[in-house]
Design a protein around this motif. Structure first.
Motif, PDB file in Angstrom:
ATOM      1  N   GLU A   1       1.984  -5.564  -3.808  1.00  0.00           N
ATOM      2  CA  GLU A   1       2.114  -6.602  -2.773  1.00  0.00           C
ATOM      3  C   GLU A   1       0.986  -7.623  -2.876  1.00  0.00           C
ATOM      4  OE1 GLU A   1       3.666  -8.485  -0.855  1.00  0.00           O
ATOM      5  OE2 GLU A   1       3.957  -7.457   1.078  1.00  0.00           O
TER       6      GLU A   1
ATOM      7  N   VAL B   1      -1.469  -2.676  -1.637  1.00  0.00           N
ATOM      8  CA  VAL B   1      -1.456  -3.944  -0.907  1.00  0.00           C
ATOM      9  C   VAL B   1      -2.699  -4.724  -1.292  1.00  0.00           C
ATOM     10  CG1 VAL B   1      -1.242  -5.078   1.324  1.00  0.00           C
ATOM     11  CG2 VAL B   1      -0.221  -2.830   0.981  1.00  0.00           C
ATOM     12  N   CYS B   2      -2.475  -5.711  -2.131  1.00  0.00           N
ATOM     13  CA  CYS B   2      -3.563  -6.479  -2.736  1.00  0.00           C
ATOM     14  C   CYS B   2      -3.801  -7.765  -1.975  1.00  0.00           C
ATOM     15  CB  CYS B   2      -3.159  -6.779  -4.182  1.00  0.00           C
ATOM     16  SG  CYS B   2      -4.295  -7.825  -5.066  1.00  0.00           S
TER      17      CYS B   2
ATOM     18  N   GLY C   1      -4.004  -0.583   1.363  1.00  0.00           N
ATOM     19  CA  GLY C   1      -4.772  -1.790   1.121  1.00  0.00           C
ATOM     20  C   GLY C   1      -5.991  -1.474   0.267  1.00  0.00           C
TER      21      GLY C   1
ATOM     22  N   LEU D   1      -4.122  -3.715   6.589  1.00  0.00           N
ATOM     23  CA  LEU D   1      -4.380  -2.685   5.583  1.00  0.00           C
ATOM     24  C   LEU D   1      -5.373  -3.177   4.537  1.00  0.00           C
ATOM     25  CD1 LEU D   1      -0.853  -1.113   4.926  1.00  0.00           C
ATOM     26  CD2 LEU D   1      -2.595  -0.424   6.565  1.00  0.00           C
ATOM     27  N   ILE D   2      -5.272  -4.450   4.169  1.00  0.00           N
ATOM     28  CA  ILE D   2      -6.218  -4.984   3.185  1.00  0.00           C
ATOM     29  C   ILE D   2      -7.617  -5.021   3.780  1.00  0.00           C
ATOM     30  CG2 ILE D   2      -6.894  -7.027   1.868  1.00  0.00           C
ATOM     31  CD1 ILE D   2      -3.896  -7.782   1.831  1.00  0.00           C
TER      32      ILE D   2
ATOM     33  N   ALA E   1      -6.931   0.387   4.332  1.00  0.00           N
ATOM     34  CA  ALA E   1      -6.364   1.560   4.998  1.00  0.00           C
ATOM     35  C   ALA E   1      -5.160   2.069   4.231  1.00  0.00           C
ATOM     36  CB  ALA E   1      -5.964   1.196   6.422  1.00  0.00           C
TER      37      ALA E   1
END
Lengths: 337, 337
Positions: free
Chosen positions: A219, A241-242, A274, B265-266, B270
């Motif tokens: 992502e 999650v980037c 993340g 999350l980033i 997390a």
């Protein structure tokens, strides 16, 4: 003698505009003992910098109004008063955005470009390359014959992430925002398929491109693009999650509203994580030689979009959010001597 | 001789109503060799059953219209033609919702209730207890002095999850929907604080209750409750996603819309992970004795909300979504002989 410096004039609310940035002239200092004088060759503009332009708490301190922006820069040593670096050396550092720097020699890293352009130290062999490596290989963990989807697939990180998944034996689909990028990732990078979200009906397009569902979703974009992915997740899917570039220019009173992800994660028992490249700092020395070998041998391909001249930094930065760049977006400030 | 059976009359669209369920009378069969005749003592109603009432693809096959619902049942053997079980034994099984069953003896599991009510095999020492254990201990991994938040904190899973986190040395905050539940979790279960989301301003309440942010969020509810948690996540937070009960009664044309989670999350790096208790089947034999010891010794407390009579199953089920239950919701069908 003076030089240009790029400062944050006002914090943007929404898309950065002409009031966000300003240039000013500052003195070029003289190096003292253990210091070097550097001439900026390339400046990296990266989506994460948008977060630093806001006052809000983030994972990295905000830029200060009236102070220079800073980020990844590749420079050449033009005068050295240190044994560690010689005139002519190419170095990389996290530095204020200006044309020259005087720094302690040990605050920058000498770059062995191995015959490649020095700019590669800001892209495929820099932060974006390492980000792609750790996100894909340590969180995504693609396996043979799995389906991997990468959003922002033609971007600085995406272009590397997709190729790594492909090399791991996965079927790789890239989501991009233009036909030119679709051609780039399929013809040049070896992606198995491309989906252009600007053509609409992304959920239908994705479903067709991923008949066996999605095992890894890398992502970079968020927004409607993530929303279209969630219903296609396979059991035990992994989602590094980037980035979430689609949300970075939201105004202060706007929220990023869309599909909540909980049910999809339960249904597929998926993991969404993340990460920042810095979280893997203790593994850089493992990853860098792998990337360097693949880049030098041509096994990993990459593209750069380069704007010319220090004054083009604001344009280059804003272009990231309208999808102007293919591959890594850079600003070239000066030639190597 | 006949018995009652509960069938799915129509698939619900939104909240199940009087057209969703129907009772019918079916014959009680006679056991053949290797079979036992069971009398239902307790029926478990669980939120995940709502997903099976829809035709949509899920992690478990949908119930069929005109066929009985099924789920966790504790029964007593009233006639045995097998060496494996004796008359009077208490067993647990995943069985159709009816008052009696004839099954092969090896398709149900004998329950040693250790002096506790047989109902415990459907709650603290059943699927909900194991779910809490694996979600909290294997995904949440609470550490000493961390802040752990549990939504649905007074429910069948939440009541166990919070206590396990507390025993791991964390500070534990529960989110509940009534003052009675708030009192239950703080006074009886030892939660450090409770937040009643029905009092409004959940984000403010949570911020006050979690001055050091949130390290583990055990998600049972989703919706506005998850949305209020994301901004408070600490670096490297873990989010076991066990349920999203707030979304289970959405109509077919409704989507679960709220805060997208990517940026949070980033920012906190997390990890959010959906899970089912069955994913940990190979570790049941590790977890069960731990839970059994803690429950028998009183170290793990639990509550049950019991409705009387087979015909109360629909009401008991729907009550889960209006938050009627404290602890595990059960229906008592018959007394132990």
């Amino acid at each position: 003698m003076t030089q240009k410096q790029l400062i944050l004039k006002e914090r943007p609310n929404g898309i950065p505009d002409k009031d966000t940035f300003a240039f000013r002239e500052v003195e070029i200092e003289e190096p003292s003992e253990e210091e070097v004088l550097l001439k900026t060759l390339y400046v990296s503009v990266d989506p994460y910098m948008r977060g630093r332009m806001s006052a809000a708490e983030s994972y990295v301190a905000p830029f200060q109004v009236g102070e220079p922006l800073s980020g990844g820069i590749v420079s050449q040593v033009i005068e050295s008063k240190s044994d560690q670096l010689s005139k002519g050396d190419i170095v990389r550092g996290n530095l204020p955005f200006q044309e020259y720097h005087v720094v302690k020699a040990n605050t920058v890293h000498k770059v062995d470009t191995n015959g490649l352009s020095p700019s590669v130290a800001l892209g495929a062999l820099g932060m974006p390359g390492l980000t792609a490596y750790f996100g894909m290989m340590h969180i995504g963990e693609p396996k043979e014959n799995e389906t991997v989807v990468v959003s922002g697939a033609a971007g600085a990180v995406g272009q590397i992430a997709g190729q790594l998944a492909k090399q791991a034996g996965a079927r790789v689909i890239g989501i991009v925002g233009s036909d030119e990028k679709a051609t780039y990732i399929t013809e040049e990078l070896g992606y198995d398929a491309a989906v252009n979200y600007k053509k609409g009906q992304l959920d239908q397009q994705l479903k067709q491109a991923c008949p066996n569902g999605i095992d890894v979703y890398f992502e970079n974009v968020g927004g409607d693009i993530g929303d279209a992915v969630w219903p296609l997740l396979n059991t035990f899917a992994r989602i590094p999650v980037c980035g979430a570039i689609s949300s970075y220019n939201l105004k202060e009173d706007e929220q990023d509203i869309g599909l909540r992800v909980q049910w999809f994660l339960i249904k597929s028992r998926a993991k969404m994580q993340g990460f920042l490249v810095g979280d893997f700092a203790d593994k850089f020395s493992e990853a860098y030689p792998i990337l360097a070998e693949k880049v030098s041998s041509g096994e990993l391909k990459f593209e750069e979009t380069i704007k010319e001249g220090f004054s083009s930094i604001p344009d280059a930065f804003n272009g990231l959010f309208s999808g102007e760049n293919i591959g890594k977006q850079l600003v070239k400030v000066a030639d190597v001597d």
